[in-house]
Design an enzyme around this catalytic site. Structure first.
Site, PDB file in Angstrom:
ATOM      1  N   ARG A 132       1.750  -0.944   2.394  1.00 61.69           N
ATOM      2  CA  ARG A 132       2.937  -2.084   2.690  1.00 61.69           C
ATOM      3  C   ARG A 132       3.288  -1.962   4.036  1.00 61.69           C
ATOM      4  O   ARG A 132       3.735  -0.966   4.394  1.00 61.69           O
ATOM      5  CB  ARG A 132       3.909  -1.851   1.819  1.00 61.69           C
ATOM      6  CG  ARG A 132       5.101  -2.960   1.961  1.00 61.69           C
ATOM      7  CD  ARG A 132       6.047  -3.120   1.094  1.00 61.69           C
ATOM      8  NE  ARG A 132       5.456  -3.961  -0.059  1.00 61.69           N
ATOM      9  CZ  ARG A 132       6.121  -4.356  -1.256  1.00 61.69           C
ATOM     10  NH1 ARG A 132       7.499  -4.195  -1.253  1.00 61.69           N
ATOM     11  NH2 ARG A 132       5.586  -5.058  -1.883  1.00 61.69           N
ATOM     12  N   LYS A 160       8.061   8.238  16.210  1.00 55.64           N
ATOM     13  CA  LYS A 160       7.589   8.635  17.442  1.00 55.64           C
ATOM     14  C   LYS A 160       6.735   7.843  18.016  1.00 55.64           C
ATOM     15  O   LYS A 160       6.053   7.984  19.243  1.00 55.64           O
ATOM     16  CB  LYS A 160       6.611   9.997  17.227  1.00 55.64           C
ATOM     17  CG  LYS A 160       7.421  11.374  16.839  1.00 55.64           C
ATOM     18  CD  LYS A 160       6.625  12.441  16.287  1.00 55.64           C
ATOM     19  CE  LYS A 160       7.219  13.545  15.952  1.00 55.64           C
ATOM     20  NZ  LYS A 160       6.364  14.349  14.929  1.00 55.64           N
ATOM     21  N   ARG A 211       9.256  -1.506  -7.115  1.00 58.48           N
ATOM     22  CA  ARG A 211       8.343  -1.599  -7.991  1.00 58.48           C
ATOM     23  C   ARG A 211       6.903  -1.416  -7.679  1.00 58.48           C
ATOM     24  O   ARG A 211       6.161  -0.564  -8.436  1.00 58.48           O
ATOM     25  CB  ARG A 211       8.506  -3.204  -8.274  1.00 58.48           C
ATOM     26  CG  ARG A 211       8.980  -3.632  -9.656  1.00 58.48           C
ATOM     27  CD  ARG A 211       9.370  -4.978  -9.523  1.00 58.48           C
ATOM     28  NE  ARG A 211      10.442  -5.022  -8.492  1.00 58.48           N
ATOM     29  CZ  ARG A 211      11.790  -5.029  -8.626  1.00 58.48           C
ATOM     30  NH1 ARG A 211      12.077  -4.519  -9.850  1.00 58.48           N
ATOM     31  NH2 ARG A 211      12.525  -4.751  -7.677  1.00 58.48           N
ATOM     32  N   THR A 212       6.496  -2.024  -6.386  1.00 63.46           N
ATOM     33  CA  THR A 212       5.219  -1.946  -6.257  1.00 63.46           C
ATOM     34  C   THR A 212       4.752  -0.528  -5.887  1.00 63.46           C
ATOM     35  O   THR A 212       3.566   0.048  -6.458  1.00 63.46           O
ATOM     36  CB  THR A 212       4.815  -2.943  -4.819  1.00 63.46           C
ATOM     37  OG1 THR A 212       5.369  -4.159  -5.142  1.00 63.46           O
ATOM     38  CG2 THR A 212       3.421  -2.840  -4.638  1.00 63.46           C
ATOM     39  N   HIS A 225      -0.192 -10.838  -0.828  1.00 64.43           N
ATOM     40  CA  HIS A 225       0.217  -9.539  -1.663  1.00 64.43           C
ATOM     41  C   HIS A 225      -0.793  -9.668  -3.013  1.00 64.43           C
ATOM     42  O   HIS A 225      -0.466 -10.071  -3.981  1.00 64.43           O
ATOM     43  CB  HIS A 225       1.661  -9.653  -2.455  1.00 64.43           C
ATOM     44  CG  HIS A 225       2.263  -8.558  -2.984  1.00 64.43           C
ATOM     45  ND1 HIS A 225       1.364  -7.240  -3.345  1.00 64.43           N
ATOM     46  CD2 HIS A 225       3.431  -7.994  -3.173  1.00 64.43           C
ATOM     47  CE1 HIS A 225       2.108  -6.528  -4.009  1.00 64.43           C
ATOM     48  NE2 HIS A 225       3.540  -7.074  -3.943  1.00 64.43           N
TER      49      HIS A 225
END
Lengths: 309, 154
Positions: free
Chosen positions: A108, A87, A58-59, A136
């Site tokens: 995120r 890495k 969603r986000t 959030h």
């Protein structure tokens, strides 16, 4: 006249914003509604990088949709197994690389405080799209926008946050944001998933807060029921999760005692905490929330990139 | 009398940290980074009777005068401590411990998921929310640390 300058600003924590600033963002969001329907070239030539070190549907899609609707372009990655992380590159270096490619970064990350660190290293604005179980902020803004749109106001509402209040980052940001309004907040969770003490500490002097475990008891009084998923992935061990799984179930039987104009919100994804039978009720507003997320993110992109003032 | 002299014997040059809350002397020593292997005479008195407090701890360090930054660190574990700088058996300076508003680099955040505990170039940073009881807020993740957390991660 308020001096609200958003150009170049990071959206890291909802705590960085005053009530006036949040109201301003909500107003700009409203003005984005027609553009979300018909599109715009407001951000033509601008690039959004979506750096998602944790899975999200969603986000990420919401941020990307918001950018595309404003005529901008999108680059990025959507899982932690990207080359640079494999890495062993740290976040600070990733940010100092990507800032050369993009005009704004939506991040995120699984660790708490990641967006704050990224903002300290980045030349371009950082939009926190979820940092660990901490915050959030864009979700909180779309939650406020939804409440205002559905109820016509935020002041005076009685709002219950239900479910995982400890690990659920959306409820942390939302509680901070709601503490700027004149509301009554009910925090309903299993004992082991009570709201984090730093959030309680920050909000309890500003608004009336009632903590409890029994949802049935408060359901007749509330105007907004904000339900969260008990997130399996944030539990340190499976036995603890099993103890609290399925504690709250929103179904028609529970809603019998609710106000007629109650609205039910959920940051999604949901599992079984809201029964499918509830979806058809006028109280169910969680899918409308998804649309609201797009307009709020359009507003934020336009603001931090200086396209609207 | 003999016993009393043994407890409070004077030092020639150095620092006397007095009025440490009873039982916290070893934490004070630890926060100053003193291991005991510095080849310097040190006296640590724990739970000695005190007029002001019922009991107190005292730390005497020969040949080392603490600087302001070190004095401020002590405030994290012993907010009522007084510090006497000694030269030639005389107190030449008395310092009050004072907790700085921001504490950088000394403590680790107790939240294992905090970005400051990862391989990022981040120096830990805490804002003092309250001195009594001690409450520190992590700059990165917002976690609140109490005195017990501070003592645990020295």
């Amino acid at each position: 006249m308020l001096n609200l300058e958003f150009k170049g600003r990071d959206i890291v924590s909802i705590e960085d914003f005053s009530r006036e600033e949040i109201n301003y963002i909500l107003n700009i969001s409203r003005s984005m509604e027609p553009l979300a329907s018909k599109g715009s070239d407001m951000l033509k030539g601008k690039i959004l990088a979506t750096l998602f070190f944790e899975p999200s549907t969603r986000t990420r899609l919401s941020f990307e949709t918001a950018m595309l609707k404003l005529g901008g372009a999108v680059i990025g990655f959507a899982e932690a197994e990207v080359a640079s992380v494999r890495k062993g590159e740290n976040l600070a270096d990733t940010i100092r690389t990507v800032e050369n490619y993009a005009d704004v970064i939506a991040l995120r990350h699984p660790l708490d405080g990641a967006a704050k660190l990224a903002a300290e290293f980045s030349k371009v604005p950082i939009l926190n799209a979820g940092s660990g179980s901490e915050e959030h902020p864009t979700q909180a803004l779309m939650d406020l926008y939804t409440m205002q749109k559905e109820k016509g106001k935020i002041d005076g509402l009685k709002i219950a946050l239900v479910g995982d209040l400890r690990y659920g980052r959306t409820v942390h940001s939302l509680a901070y944001a709601l503490s700027l309004y004149d509301i009554k907040l009910y925090l309903i969770s299993p004992e082991s998933l009570k709201m984090r003490k730093e959030v309680i500490h920050a909000v309890e002097n500003k608004i009336s807060v009632v903590e409890g475990t029994d949802l049935e008891e408060v359901i007749p009084q509330i105007d907004v029921l904000y339900v969260t998923r008990i997130q399996k992935e944030r539990f340190p061990d499976a036995a603890e999760y099993a103890k609290v799984k399925g504690t709250y179930k929103i179904d028609l039987k529970l809603l019998k005692n609710a106000k007629k104009d109650l609205i039910i919100l959920h940051p999604l994804p949901r599992l079984d905490e809201i029964a499918a039978e509830v979806d058809a009720t006028p109280q169910a507003r969680y899918f409308q929330q998804v649309w609201n997320g797009i307009v709020v993110r359009m507003a934020l992109l336009a603001l931090v990139l200086g396209a609207v003032k | 009398m003999v016993e009393k002299e043994l407890r409070v014997s004077k030092i020639k040059d150095g620092t006397v940290i007095d009025h440490i809350s009873g039982g916290y002397a070893l934490d004070v020593v630890k926060i100053l980074g003193i291991t005991g292997r510095e080849k310097r005479v040190m006296t640590i008195a724990i739970n000695v009777p005190s007029k002001r407090f019922k009991v107190k701890d005292i730390v005497k360090i020969e040949g080392r005068a603490l600087n302001t930054e070190e004095v401020n660190k002590i405030a994290l574990v012993a907010p009522h401590a007084t510090i006497n700088i000694i030269r030639d058996y005389c107190v030449v300076e008395k310092l009050e411990v004072k907790l700085p508003k921001v504490i950088e680099g000394i403590l680790k955040c107790v939240n294992p998921a905090c970005i400051s505990n990862s391989n990022e170039p981040a120096v830990s940073k805490f804002y003092v929310q309250s001195e009594e009881p001690l409450l520190l807020k992590c700059h990165y993740c917002g976690y609140l640390l109490e005195r017990a957390d501070v003592l645990q991660n020295l």
